[in-house]
Motif scaffolding. Structure first.
Motif, PDB file in Angstrom:
ATOM      1  N   ILE A   8      41.700  39.994  45.554  1.00  0.00           N
ATOM      2  CA  ILE A   8      40.990  39.330  44.449  1.00  0.00           C
ATOM      3  C   ILE A   8      41.348  39.995  43.119  1.00  0.00           C
ATOM      4  O   ILE A   8      41.614  39.323  42.121  1.00  0.00           O
ATOM      5  CB  ILE A   8      39.468  39.358  44.684  1.00  0.00           C
ATOM      6  N   GLY A   9      41.354  41.346  43.111  1.00  0.00           N
ATOM      7  CA  GLY A   9      41.720  42.075  41.896  1.00  0.00           C
ATOM      8  C   GLY A   9      43.143  41.792  41.462  1.00  0.00           C
ATOM      9  O   GLY A   9      43.423  41.617  40.268  1.00  0.00           O
ATOM     10  N   ASN A  10      44.069  41.727  42.429  1.00  0.00           N
ATOM     11  CA  ASN A  10      45.461  41.418  42.124  1.00  0.00           C
ATOM     12  C   ASN A  10      45.614  40.038  41.510  1.00  0.00           C
ATOM     13  O   ASN A  10      46.311  39.849  40.504  1.00  0.00           O
ATOM     14  CB  ASN A  10      46.312  41.513  43.399  1.00  0.00           C
ATOM     15  N   LEU A  11      45.002  39.041  42.156  1.00  0.00           N
ATOM     16  CA  LEU A  11      45.110  37.670  41.655  1.00  0.00           C
ATOM     17  C   LEU A  11      44.517  37.543  40.256  1.00  0.00           C
ATOM     18  O   LEU A  11      45.109  36.899  39.374  1.00  0.00           O
ATOM     19  CB  LEU A  11      44.409  36.701  42.625  1.00  0.00           C
ATOM     20  N   LEU A  12      43.363  38.174  40.065  1.00  0.00           N
ATOM     21  CA  LEU A  12      42.702  38.113  38.755  1.00  0.00           C
ATOM     22  C   LEU A  12      43.545  38.820  37.688  1.00  0.00           C
ATOM     23  O   LEU A  12      43.749  38.293  36.584  1.00  0.00           O
ATOM     24  CB  LEU A  12      41.314  38.749  38.852  1.00  0.00           C
ATOM     25  N   GLY A  13      44.045  40.020  38.006  1.00  0.00           N
ATOM     26  CA  GLY A  13      44.865  40.773  37.051  1.00  0.00           C
ATOM     27  C   GLY A  13      46.168  40.063  36.722  1.00  0.00           C
ATOM     28  O   GLY A  13      46.599  40.032  35.562  1.00  0.00           O
ATOM     29  N   THR A  14      46.818  39.468  37.758  1.00  0.00           N
ATOM     30  CA  THR A  14      48.065  38.729  37.537  1.00  0.00           C
ATOM     31  C   THR A  14      47.828  37.523  36.652  1.00  0.00           C
ATOM     32  O   THR A  14      48.614  37.242  35.728  1.00  0.00           O
ATOM     33  CB  THR A  14      48.665  38.282  38.883  1.00  0.00           C
ATOM     34  N   LEU A  15      46.749  36.787  36.907  1.00  0.00           N
ATOM     35  CA  LEU A  15      46.427  35.599  36.117  1.00  0.00           C
ATOM     36  C   LEU A  15      46.169  35.971  34.652  1.00  0.00           C
ATOM     37  O   LEU A  15      46.706  35.333  33.727  1.00  0.00           O
ATOM     38  CB  LEU A  15      45.206  34.898  36.714  1.00  0.00           C
ATOM     39  N   ILE A  16      45.380  37.015  34.418  1.00  0.00           N
ATOM     40  CA  ILE A  16      45.068  37.436  33.045  1.00  0.00           C
ATOM     41  C   ILE A  16      46.325  37.930  32.329  1.00  0.00           C
ATOM     42  O   ILE A  16      46.546  37.637  31.146  1.00  0.00           O
ATOM     43  CB  ILE A  16      43.988  38.541  33.051  1.00  0.00           C
ATOM     44  N   SER A  17      47.186  38.670  33.060  1.00  0.00           N
ATOM     45  CA  SER A  17      48.414  39.174  32.436  1.00  0.00           C
ATOM     46  C   SER A  17      49.331  38.032  32.027  1.00  0.00           C
ATOM     47  O   SER A  17      49.944  38.071  30.951  1.00  0.00           O
ATOM     48  CB  SER A  17      49.149  40.124  33.389  1.00  0.00           C
ATOM     49  N   PHE A  18      49.429  36.988  32.861  1.00  0.00           N
ATOM     50  CA  PHE A  18      50.242  35.821  32.505  1.00  0.00           C
ATOM     51  C   PHE A  18      49.700  35.140  31.258  1.00  0.00           C
ATOM     52  O   PHE A  18      50.461  34.726  30.382  1.00  0.00           O
ATOM     53  CB  PHE A  18      50.295  34.824  33.662  1.00  0.00           C
ATOM     54  N   VAL A  19      48.369  35.021  31.182  1.00  0.00           N
ATOM     55  CA  VAL A  19      47.754  34.387  30.011  1.00  0.00           C
ATOM     56  C   VAL A  19      48.063  35.191  28.752  1.00  0.00           C
ATOM     57  O   VAL A  19      48.425  34.635  27.704  1.00  0.00           O
ATOM     58  CB  VAL A  19      46.227  34.237  30.214  1.00  0.00           C
ATOM     59  N   LEU A  20      47.934  36.531  28.840  1.00  0.00           N
ATOM     60  CA  LEU A  20      48.199  37.388  27.680  1.00  0.00           C
ATOM     61  C   LEU A  20      49.667  37.351  27.275  1.00  0.00           C
ATOM     62  O   LEU A  20      49.996  37.360  26.087  1.00  0.00           O
ATOM     63  CB  LEU A  20      47.781  38.827  27.986  1.00  0.00           C
ATOM     64  N   ILE A  21      50.559  37.337  28.272  1.00  0.00           N
ATOM     65  CA  ILE A  21      52.002  37.312  27.979  1.00  0.00           C
ATOM     66  C   ILE A  21      52.396  35.990  27.337  1.00  0.00           C
ATOM     67  O   ILE A  21      53.195  35.952  26.391  1.00  0.00           O
ATOM     68  CB  ILE A  21      52.816  37.573  29.259  1.00  0.00           C
ATOM     69  N   LEU A  22      51.842  34.889  27.859  1.00  0.00           N
ATOM     70  CA  LEU A  22      52.157  33.584  27.282  1.00  0.00           C
ATOM     71  C   LEU A  22      51.588  33.444  25.874  1.00  0.00           C
ATOM     72  O   LEU A  22      52.163  32.754  25.029  1.00  0.00           O
ATOM     73  CB  LEU A  22      51.629  32.462  28.187  1.00  0.00           C
TER      74      LEU A  22
END
Length: 399
Positions: free
Chosen positions: A324-338
């Motif tokens: 859950i932490g991985n999925l949440l962190g990956t999703l947030i990082s993609f949003v920030l990078i985009l």
């Protein structure tokens, strides 16, 4: 009955409506900690990839990654070591004629480097953005095109006449041998936003041969560009082999290369630190859960649930938190990078007018997630083994 039973019980332990507020807060904080760790790693790696890509694009695309020549910088084209072409990392190979020169006009003197341009080889100079004036570098006229910054430094304008002076290659002949010198006409400037703008001068190959007194089948050496200059190791060659010299880009860009290497090591250290934090987080959280539930474990054992399935219950509990932490962190990082503007805004708090280069490699993201999940599963094994090795009678005897 729910099947598989260990999955159902593990998820119930992770979250259910009967959990106390304190346990819910611990679970949420654990997930947030893992999310921040994965987010930091992904953004950091994306920044490192971006900076390396900019380094390759803006610097290493203009300078050769490997130069093959001899001690006199004057070699017959037939001496080219053909075994070099067996390297899979080779992108393109080109012979070149080049020499350091003294530049003299009416008021100023400077130092530059002439690079010969072959009329049928436009591809090597496409990044110079001078296609519309390359025709002026013909074999009939003494024309040159120089870097914009070099022209600015020496106060040179288009159509100015300047004198180029070539020094002898041998230091012994420096005082006795006559210098080569010739008047050239500046027909244009190039601007690459690279350091070569400060010293490079483009000249026709035939004119360069005459100017440097080269025979037609002789060159200064060969320039080689690699697909991945960072993975190239000059040590696979002897630095002097068959009277040839192998010079790689790290000699010319040594400080920048060291900076890139340090950047890699810091990223690796950061990655290992985050992994350790995540592993300790999982171990501590799971150990507290298991100590609290040791009586339940003993009761499950007395009811016939085997040790393997009990271990799978807590593996499910520990790994689900990480997933859950991985999925949440990956999703947030993609949003920030985009949303690059947000990252630029954060950076500009500390630095002014810095544009952040970012590049995402999906395989890297996938590998990071796999490593984090694997570490979390491995982190669960010791506390699970230590609590389940006790017999139910021993656990319940204190009740």
């Amino acid at each position: 009955m729910y099947k598989p039973i260990y999955l159902f019980i593990g998820l119930r332990y992770l979250w259910n409506s009967r959990l106390t507020s304190f346990k819910k807060i611990i679970t949420v904080l654990s997930i947030i900690g893992i999310s921040i760790g994965i987010l930091s790693i992904i953004i950091t790696l994306s920044l490192v990839n971006g900076f390396q890509n900019e380094f390759k694009k803006n610097i290493l695309s203009f300078i050769p990654h490997l130069i093959i020549t001899n001690k006199n910088y004057y070699i017959n084209e037939s001496d080219f070591p053909k075994d070099i072409l067996k390297l899979q990392n080779i992108q393109k190979v080109s012979s070149f004629i080049s020499s350091k020169v003294l530049i003299k006009n009416k008021k100023n003197i400077g130092i530059g480097e002439i690079v010969a341009f072959k009329e049928n080889n436009y591809n090597f100079f496409r990044n110079y953005n001078i296609k519309n004036i390359l025709y002026t570098l013909n074999s009939q006229e003494n024309n040159i095109i120089i870097g914009k910054q070099l022209a600015k430094k020496l106060n040179i304008n288009v159509n100015d006449l300047i004198k180029l002076i070539v020094f002898p290659n041998s230091k012994k002949n420096l005082l006795t041998k006559k210098f080569n010198e010739k008047i050239f006409k500046v027909t244009g400037f190039f601007s690459t936003n690279n350091e070569i703008d400060n010293y490079q001068i483009l000249i026709n190959t035939q004119i360069a041969l005459n100017f440097l007194h080269y025979y037609n089948n002789y060159v200064t050496g060969w320039r080689i560009w690699l697909k991945d200059p960072f993975s190239f190791n000059i040590n696979i060659f002897e630095t002097k082999k068959n009277n040839l010299l192998f010079l790689d880009w790290q000699l010319k860009q040594g400080e920048l290369f060291k900076a890139v290497q340090i950047e890699r090591y810091i990223t690796l250290l950061f990655f290992i630190s985050i992994l350790l934090v995540v592993g300790l987080n999982v171990v501590i959280t799971l150990t507290v859960n298991m100590i609290e539930k040791k009586n339940i474990i003993a009761i499950l054992q007395t009811q016939g649930l085997c040790r393997k399935k009990i271990m799978l219950i807590f593996i499910t509990l520990g790994s689900s938190t990480t997933v859950i932490g991985n999925l949440l962190g990956t999703l947030i990082s993609f949003v920030l990078i985009l949303q690059k503007n947000f990252l630029n805004l954060l950076t500009n708090i500390f630095f002014n007018d810095i544009s952040i280069p970012i590049e995402i490699f999906p395989f890297q993201i996938f590998l990071i997630n796999i490593i984090f999940i694997s570490i979390s599963i491995l982190s669960t094994l010791y506390p699970i083994w230590s609590i389940t090795k006790s017999t139910p009678s021993k656990i319940l005897s204190n009740e």
